[in-house]
Design an enzyme around this catalytic site. Sequence first.
Site, short mmCIF file in Angstrom:
data_model
loop_
_atom_site.label_atom_id
_atom_site.label_comp_id
_atom_site.label_asym_id
_atom_site.label_seq_id
_atom_site.Cartn_x
_atom_site.Cartn_y
_atom_site.Cartn_z
N ILE A 182 7.39 -5.21 8.77
CA ILE A 182 7.41 -4.62 7.43
C ILE A 182 7.04 -3.16 7.64
O ILE A 182 5.92 -2.83 8.04
CB ILE A 182 6.42 -5.33 6.49
CG1 ILE A 182 6.90 -6.78 6.27
CG2 ILE A 182 6.33 -4.60 5.15
CD1 ILE A 182 5.98 -7.61 5.39
N TYR A 217 -1.69 -10.46 5.50
CA TYR A 217 -1.63 -9.06 5.92
C TYR A 217 -2.99 -8.65 6.47
O TYR A 217 -3.97 -8.59 5.74
CB TYR A 217 -1.23 -8.18 4.73
CG TYR A 217 -1.07 -6.71 5.02
CD1 TYR A 217 -0.96 -6.22 6.32
CD2 TYR A 217 -1.01 -5.79 3.98
CE1 TYR A 217 -0.79 -4.87 6.57
CE2 TYR A 217 -0.84 -4.44 4.20
CZ TYR A 217 -0.75 -3.98 5.50
OH TYR A 217 -0.60 -2.63 5.74
N ARG A 263 -7.97 -0.51 6.68
CA ARG A 263 -8.10 -0.37 5.23
C ARG A 263 -9.09 -1.38 4.63
O ARG A 263 -9.67 -1.11 3.58
CB ARG A 263 -6.74 -0.53 4.55
CG ARG A 263 -5.75 0.59 4.86
CD ARG A 263 -4.46 0.40 4.08
NE ARG A 263 -3.48 1.43 4.37
CZ ARG A 263 -3.41 2.61 3.76
NH1 ARG A 263 -4.28 2.91 2.82
NH2 ARG A 263 -2.48 3.48 4.07
N THR A 296 0.83 -1.21 0.00
CA THR A 296 0.00 0.00 0.00
C THR A 296 0.86 1.26 0.00
O THR A 296 0.51 2.26 -0.64
CB THR A 296 -0.93 0.01 1.22
OG1 THR A 296 -1.60 -1.25 1.31
CG2 THR A 296 -1.97 1.10 1.09
N THR A 297 1.99 1.22 0.69
CA THR A 297 2.90 2.37 0.73
C THR A 297 3.43 2.70 -0.66
O THR A 297 3.77 3.85 -0.95
CB THR A 297 4.07 2.09 1.70
OG1 THR A 297 3.53 1.83 3.00
CG2 THR A 297 5.02 3.27 1.79
N TYR A 335 -13.54 -4.35 1.31
CA TYR A 335 -14.85 -3.94 0.81
C TYR A 335 -15.90 -5.05 0.85
O TYR A 335 -17.01 -4.83 1.29
CB TYR A 335 -14.74 -3.38 -0.62
CG TYR A 335 -15.99 -2.60 -1.04
CD1 TYR A 335 -16.20 -1.33 -0.54
CD2 TYR A 335 -16.93 -3.15 -1.87
CE1 TYR A 335 -17.34 -0.61 -0.88
CE2 TYR A 335 -18.08 -2.46 -2.22
CZ TYR A 335 -18.28 -1.18 -1.73
OH TYR A 335 -19.41 -0.49 -2.07
#
Length: 296
Positions: free
Chosen positions: A206, A136, A141, A47-48, A110
């Site tokens: 991470i 993860y 998120r 995502t980063t 979602y």
Amino acid sequence: MKEELKGTGVALVTPMNDDYTTDYQSLKKLLNHIKNGKADYVVVQGTTGESPVISWLEKLKILQFVLDHFNGSMPVVFGHGGNNTFDLIDKSKDLKAFNLAAILSASPYYNKPSQKGIIRHYQLLGDAFPHPIILYNVPSRTASNMEASTTLALAKHPNIIAMKEASGDLNQCKKIAVNKPDDFMLLSGDDALSYDIIKMGGEGVISVIGNIMPGAFTNMVNTALNQDFLSAKKMNEQLKSVYDMLSEEGNPSSLKAGLEALGLCKRTVKPPLFDASDSLVKKWKEYFESTPPRNI
């Protein structure tokens, strides 16, 4: 496989030009900065790295660039998660040719699947993916939490080797640490909680901060892994102001503000994200002016 993913992994940003194309010249500088800081491995297109807004072909191009740059000198993990199970499996066929240490795959967002749905999703990925999987869990998120029992059930799969835990729930992390198989790793997904998670039995992190201060952060992580928790705690407390700045205007905008202050890349992020403010870049510059280089 387990040993090379122990310690500090860096969730790599994607440096961008003003037209939102990948800035490969800055990416090269950033990779050298991370390696010089003695980080243990990098994660490409998490995502980063702004993975939701980068095309599949561009992701593979970035991945190949990173692999070519390190030429086997540093392990590489690739971020490949989403909420379409079978699309992930189909795209994973393109990854067979890449020399990856693992694939980091975020829990489906979602859709808000049940715990049974999450288990089935990852079991299907585990059976099909050409590389080991790092789970993860990032409820902020995905809108759903992977419970400790879910992680422990998935830890039995031979192709699922670790969990990046970013729930912020230390009790949940503790349940995983105490009950996980010996060959399954618990990794922190939150820089500020890495010390606590390692202390309870985690084997690394991470990180976001590893892009900008790989030396100082890796030193803290390694000190904690060596069971010198008193020294590691002091190091961690010294990084608190950095953790705060990294969250001030969201990730990776806040991080890229700091990287611009260091001259490693521009602050440019791709819409719908928004570039960090001048005031935050100034705050980063003031911090680095007062911080000895050895601590970066």
